[in-house]
Design a protein around this motif. Sequence first.
Motif, PDB file in Angstrom:
ATOM      1  N   GLY A 112      36.535  42.325  26.667  1.00  0.00           N
ATOM      2  CA  GLY A 112      37.227  43.596  26.862  1.00  0.00           C
ATOM      3  C   GLY A 112      38.686  43.503  27.236  1.00  0.00           C
ATOM      4  N   PHE A 113      39.238  42.290  27.319  1.00  0.00           N
ATOM      5  CA  PHE A 113      40.639  42.162  27.698  1.00  0.00           C
ATOM      6  C   PHE A 113      41.554  42.784  26.646  1.00  0.00           C
ATOM      7  CE2 PHE A 113      39.515  38.070  30.205  1.00  0.00           C
ATOM      8  CZ  PHE A 113      38.910  38.852  31.176  1.00  0.00           C
ATOM      9  N   THR A 114      41.301  42.489  25.373  1.00  0.00           N
ATOM     10  CA  THR A 114      42.149  43.063  24.327  1.00  0.00           C
ATOM     11  C   THR A 114      41.899  44.568  24.178  1.00  0.00           C
ATOM     12  OG1 THR A 114      40.502  42.420  22.664  1.00  0.00           O
ATOM     13  CG2 THR A 114      42.333  40.914  23.033  1.00  0.00           C
ATOM     14  N   THR A 115      40.663  45.010  24.449  1.00  0.00           N
ATOM     15  CA  THR A 115      40.388  46.449  24.416  1.00  0.00           C
ATOM     16  C   THR A 115      41.176  47.167  25.493  1.00  0.00           C
ATOM     17  OG1 THR A 115      38.138  45.907  23.700  1.00  0.00           O
ATOM     18  CG2 THR A 115      38.554  48.176  24.361  1.00  0.00           C
ATOM     19  N   GLY A 116      41.271  46.542  26.685  1.00  0.00           N
ATOM     20  CA  GLY A 116      42.083  47.127  27.738  1.00  0.00           C
ATOM     21  C   GLY A 116      43.553  47.167  27.364  1.00  0.00           C
ATOM     22  N   ALA A 139      50.515  47.777  26.627  1.00  0.00           N
ATOM     23  CA  ALA A 139      49.440  46.865  26.230  1.00  0.00           C
ATOM     24  C   ALA A 139      49.289  45.724  27.235  1.00  0.00           C
ATOM     25  CB  ALA A 139      49.716  46.304  24.835  1.00  0.00           C
ATOM     26  N   LEU A 140      50.404  45.169  27.682  1.00  0.00           N
ATOM     27  CA  LEU A 140      50.358  44.089  28.658  1.00  0.00           C
ATOM     28  C   LEU A 140      49.770  44.573  29.975  1.00  0.00           C
ATOM     29  CD1 LEU A 140      51.078  41.163  29.323  1.00  0.00           C
ATOM     30  CD2 LEU A 140      53.363  41.945  29.980  1.00  0.00           C
ATOM     31  N   ALA A 141      50.215  45.737  30.437  1.00  0.00           N
ATOM     32  CA  ALA A 141      49.689  46.281  31.689  1.00  0.00           C
ATOM     33  C   ALA A 141      48.205  46.617  31.570  1.00  0.00           C
ATOM     34  CB  ALA A 141      50.485  47.531  32.085  1.00  0.00           C
ATOM     35  N   GLY A 142      47.806  47.182  30.445  1.00  0.00           N
ATOM     36  CA  GLY A 142      46.395  47.525  30.253  1.00  0.00           C
ATOM     37  C   GLY A 142      45.495  46.308  30.273  1.00  0.00           C
ATOM     38  N   GLY A 143      45.936  45.221  29.618  1.00  0.00           N
ATOM     39  CA  GLY A 143      45.136  43.997  29.624  1.00  0.00           C
ATOM     40  C   GLY A 143      45.004  43.399  31.010  1.00  0.00           C
ATOM     41  N   ILE A 144      46.090  43.409  31.779  1.00  0.00           N
ATOM     42  CA  ILE A 144      46.055  42.836  33.126  1.00  0.00           C
ATOM     43  C   ILE A 144      45.177  43.669  34.055  1.00  0.00           C
ATOM     44  CG2 ILE A 144      47.470  42.336  35.161  1.00  0.00           C
ATOM     45  CD1 ILE A 144      49.735  41.577  33.243  1.00  0.00           C
ATOM     46  N   VAL A 145      45.334  44.993  34.018  1.00  0.00           N
ATOM     47  CA  VAL A 145      44.513  45.860  34.872  1.00  0.00           C
ATOM     48  C   VAL A 145      43.032  45.726  34.518  1.00  0.00           C
ATOM     49  CG1 VAL A 145      43.993  48.270  35.431  1.00  0.00           C
ATOM     50  CG2 VAL A 145      46.369  47.492  35.329  1.00  0.00           C
ATOM     51  N   THR A 146      42.728  45.693  33.233  1.00  0.00           N
ATOM     52  CA  THR A 146      41.331  45.543  32.815  1.00  0.00           C
ATOM     53  C   THR A 146      40.742  44.229  33.303  1.00  0.00           C
ATOM     54  OG1 THR A 146      41.741  46.869  30.836  1.00  0.00           O
ATOM     55  CG2 THR A 146      39.786  45.478  30.827  1.00  0.00           C
ATOM     56  N   ILE A 256      41.415  32.021  34.184  1.00  0.00           N
ATOM     57  CA  ILE A 256      41.206  33.384  33.679  1.00  0.00           C
ATOM     58  C   ILE A 256      42.548  34.091  33.527  1.00  0.00           C
ATOM     59  CG2 ILE A 256      40.269  35.653  34.259  1.00  0.00           C
ATOM     60  CD1 ILE A 256      37.852  34.273  35.433  1.00  0.00           C
ATOM     61  N   CYS A 257      43.458  33.885  34.482  1.00  0.00           N
ATOM     62  CA  CYS A 257      44.788  34.492  34.374  1.00  0.00           C
ATOM     63  C   CYS A 257      45.525  33.989  33.129  1.00  0.00           C
ATOM     64  CB  CYS A 257      45.598  34.183  35.623  1.00  0.00           C
ATOM     65  SG  CYS A 257      45.065  35.076  37.102  1.00  0.00           S
ATOM     66  N   ILE A 258      45.416  32.697  32.852  1.00  0.00           N
ATOM     67  CA  ILE A 258      46.047  32.142  31.650  1.00  0.00           C
ATOM     68  C   ILE A 258      45.481  32.809  30.404  1.00  0.00           C
ATOM     69  CG2 ILE A 258      46.225  30.065  30.215  1.00  0.00           C
ATOM     70  CD1 ILE A 258      46.344  28.436  32.813  1.00  0.00           C
ATOM     71  N   SER A 259      44.164  32.921  30.344  1.00  0.00           N
ATOM     72  CA  SER A 259      43.522  33.543  29.183  1.00  0.00           C
ATOM     73  C   SER A 259      43.944  34.998  29.027  1.00  0.00           C
ATOM     74  CB  SER A 259      42.000  33.437  29.324  1.00  0.00           C
ATOM     75  OG  SER A 259      41.349  34.088  28.253  1.00  0.00           O
ATOM     76  N   VAL A 260      44.004  35.716  30.141  1.00  0.00           N
ATOM     77  CA  VAL A 260      44.346  37.140  30.092  1.00  0.00           C
ATOM     78  C   VAL A 260      45.785  37.337  29.612  1.00  0.00           C
ATOM     79  CG1 VAL A 260      44.782  39.163  31.533  1.00  0.00           C
ATOM     80  CG2 VAL A 260      42.669  37.862  31.817  1.00  0.00           C
ATOM     81  N   VAL A 261      46.706  36.561  30.151  1.00  0.00           N
ATOM     82  CA  VAL A 261      48.118  36.731  29.767  1.00  0.00           C
ATOM     83  C   VAL A 261      48.319  36.408  28.291  1.00  0.00           C
ATOM     84  CG1 VAL A 261      50.451  35.873  30.152  1.00  0.00           C
ATOM     85  CG2 VAL A 261      48.965  36.329  32.098  1.00  0.00           C
ATOM     86  N   LEU A 262      47.695  35.332  27.809  1.00  0.00           N
ATOM     87  CA  LEU A 262      47.804  34.990  26.394  1.00  0.00           C
ATOM     88  C   LEU A 262      47.251  36.105  25.509  1.00  0.00           C
ATOM     89  CD1 LEU A 262      46.761  31.240  26.546  1.00  0.00           C
ATOM     90  CD2 LEU A 262      48.975  32.089  25.781  1.00  0.00           C
ATOM     91  N   ALA A 263      46.079  36.619  25.864  1.00  0.00           N
ATOM     92  CA  ALA A 263      45.476  37.684  25.063  1.00  0.00           C
ATOM     93  C   ALA A 263      46.290  38.969  25.142  1.00  0.00           C
ATOM     94  CB  ALA A 263      44.037  37.940  25.523  1.00  0.00           C
ATOM     95  N   ALA A 264      46.794  39.292  26.336  1.00  0.00           N
ATOM     96  CA  ALA A 264      47.529  40.537  26.517  1.00  0.00           C
ATOM     97  C   ALA A 264      48.867  40.510  25.782  1.00  0.00           C
ATOM     98  CB  ALA A 264      47.748  40.806  28.004  1.00  0.00           C
ATOM     99  N   VAL A 265      49.592  39.401  25.877  1.00  0.00           N
ATOM    100  CA  VAL A 265      50.884  39.310  25.186  1.00  0.00           C
ATOM    101  C   VAL A 265      50.667  39.284  23.673  1.00  0.00           C
ATOM    102  CG1 VAL A 265      52.951  37.915  24.850  1.00  0.00           C
ATOM    103  CG2 VAL A 265      51.987  38.170  27.136  1.00  0.00           C
TER     104      VAL A 265
END
Length: 348
Positions: A112-116, A139-146, A256-265
């Motif tokens: 759900g990271f990219t969905t967020g 998009a970046l903020a949504g991925g991080i918050v999710t 997890i933070c690394i994965s989230v930032v890569l997916a969000a950006v």
Amino acid sequence: MTSAIRGRTLRTRRGRLSIRVDLRAALACIGLLIGVLVIAVITMTSGDYPLTVPEVIDTILGQGPPGAEFIVVTLRLPRLLTALLVGAAFGISGAVLQRITSNPLGSPDIIGFTTGSATGALIVIVLTDGGMLQVAGGALAGGIVTSIVIYLLAFKRGVQGFRLVLIGIGVSAMLLATNQYLITRATLRDAIAAQAWQVGGLNGRGWDHVEPIAWTVAVLLPLTAYYSRRLGILEMGDDAAKSLGVSVERSRFVLICISVVLAAVGTAVAGPIAFVALAAPQIARRLAGTPSAGPMSSALTGALLLVASDLAVQRLFSDVQQLPVGIATGTLGGLYLAWLLAHEWRRR
């Protein structure tokens, strides 16, 4: 396969530094890199304005034929680099999450990271009518918050992989419903723009898209490689990792933070392109013949998948104007997901 065949240890002359190289994994990375280069050459030289390789090189150096600079430097090269970098980012992100969760379904588009990220972008598109930079920021903020919400919901004396996947799937379902609601409340123009963005694509990508994803991959790929040893220890189980001196929750949180930032950006730059993060690590693992996918092989596999898919939609559907690459990856990824679920069911 014995360790002598699997790899070789390289040492400095005095033995102060030694590196163990997996020969099959190294050959797989070389093969993937060659595949990426071949697709890149085809992308840069073919199309409605065909060019030779020397002409492309001369154009990049500022000495090309008349009219080629716009085609090469403005249109083709930034789109190609965006595809390479976004594919690499998704591949690394998926590899990290799948290894943390010990689950082949543990990828940012399933959890759900990219969905967020898509939700954050849609809020900007529908409610504020923001421009490209605002959409990317949303998009970046949504991925991080999710990711924070999913992490907190999954945290119970630590984060277990199966709990992270299950909660992520539930949150993703709610976010999908939210995205559809936002589209129904939008004007016709905003709804069309939002729906097109949700598919994910590389149309119209320029140098302002290349820069953020390039910096992200350049910083986080070495960091992922540095944490790969800890990631391998975490796969042995929390108790074994603690006995070996690894801070389990801190290492898992950083990864997890690394994965989230890569997916969000990546999502902020190209939209939520489906299934690249899911398929790339599994393909890389099978090519390398390793129990889990490494960051470099996953990055190269993700890059190859995305540039090949983008080339396919550009050349095979040239009569269809600006077909998003997310349609190709979604079609192939859906078939892959069906095969993966059937394979896991038979294996268990």
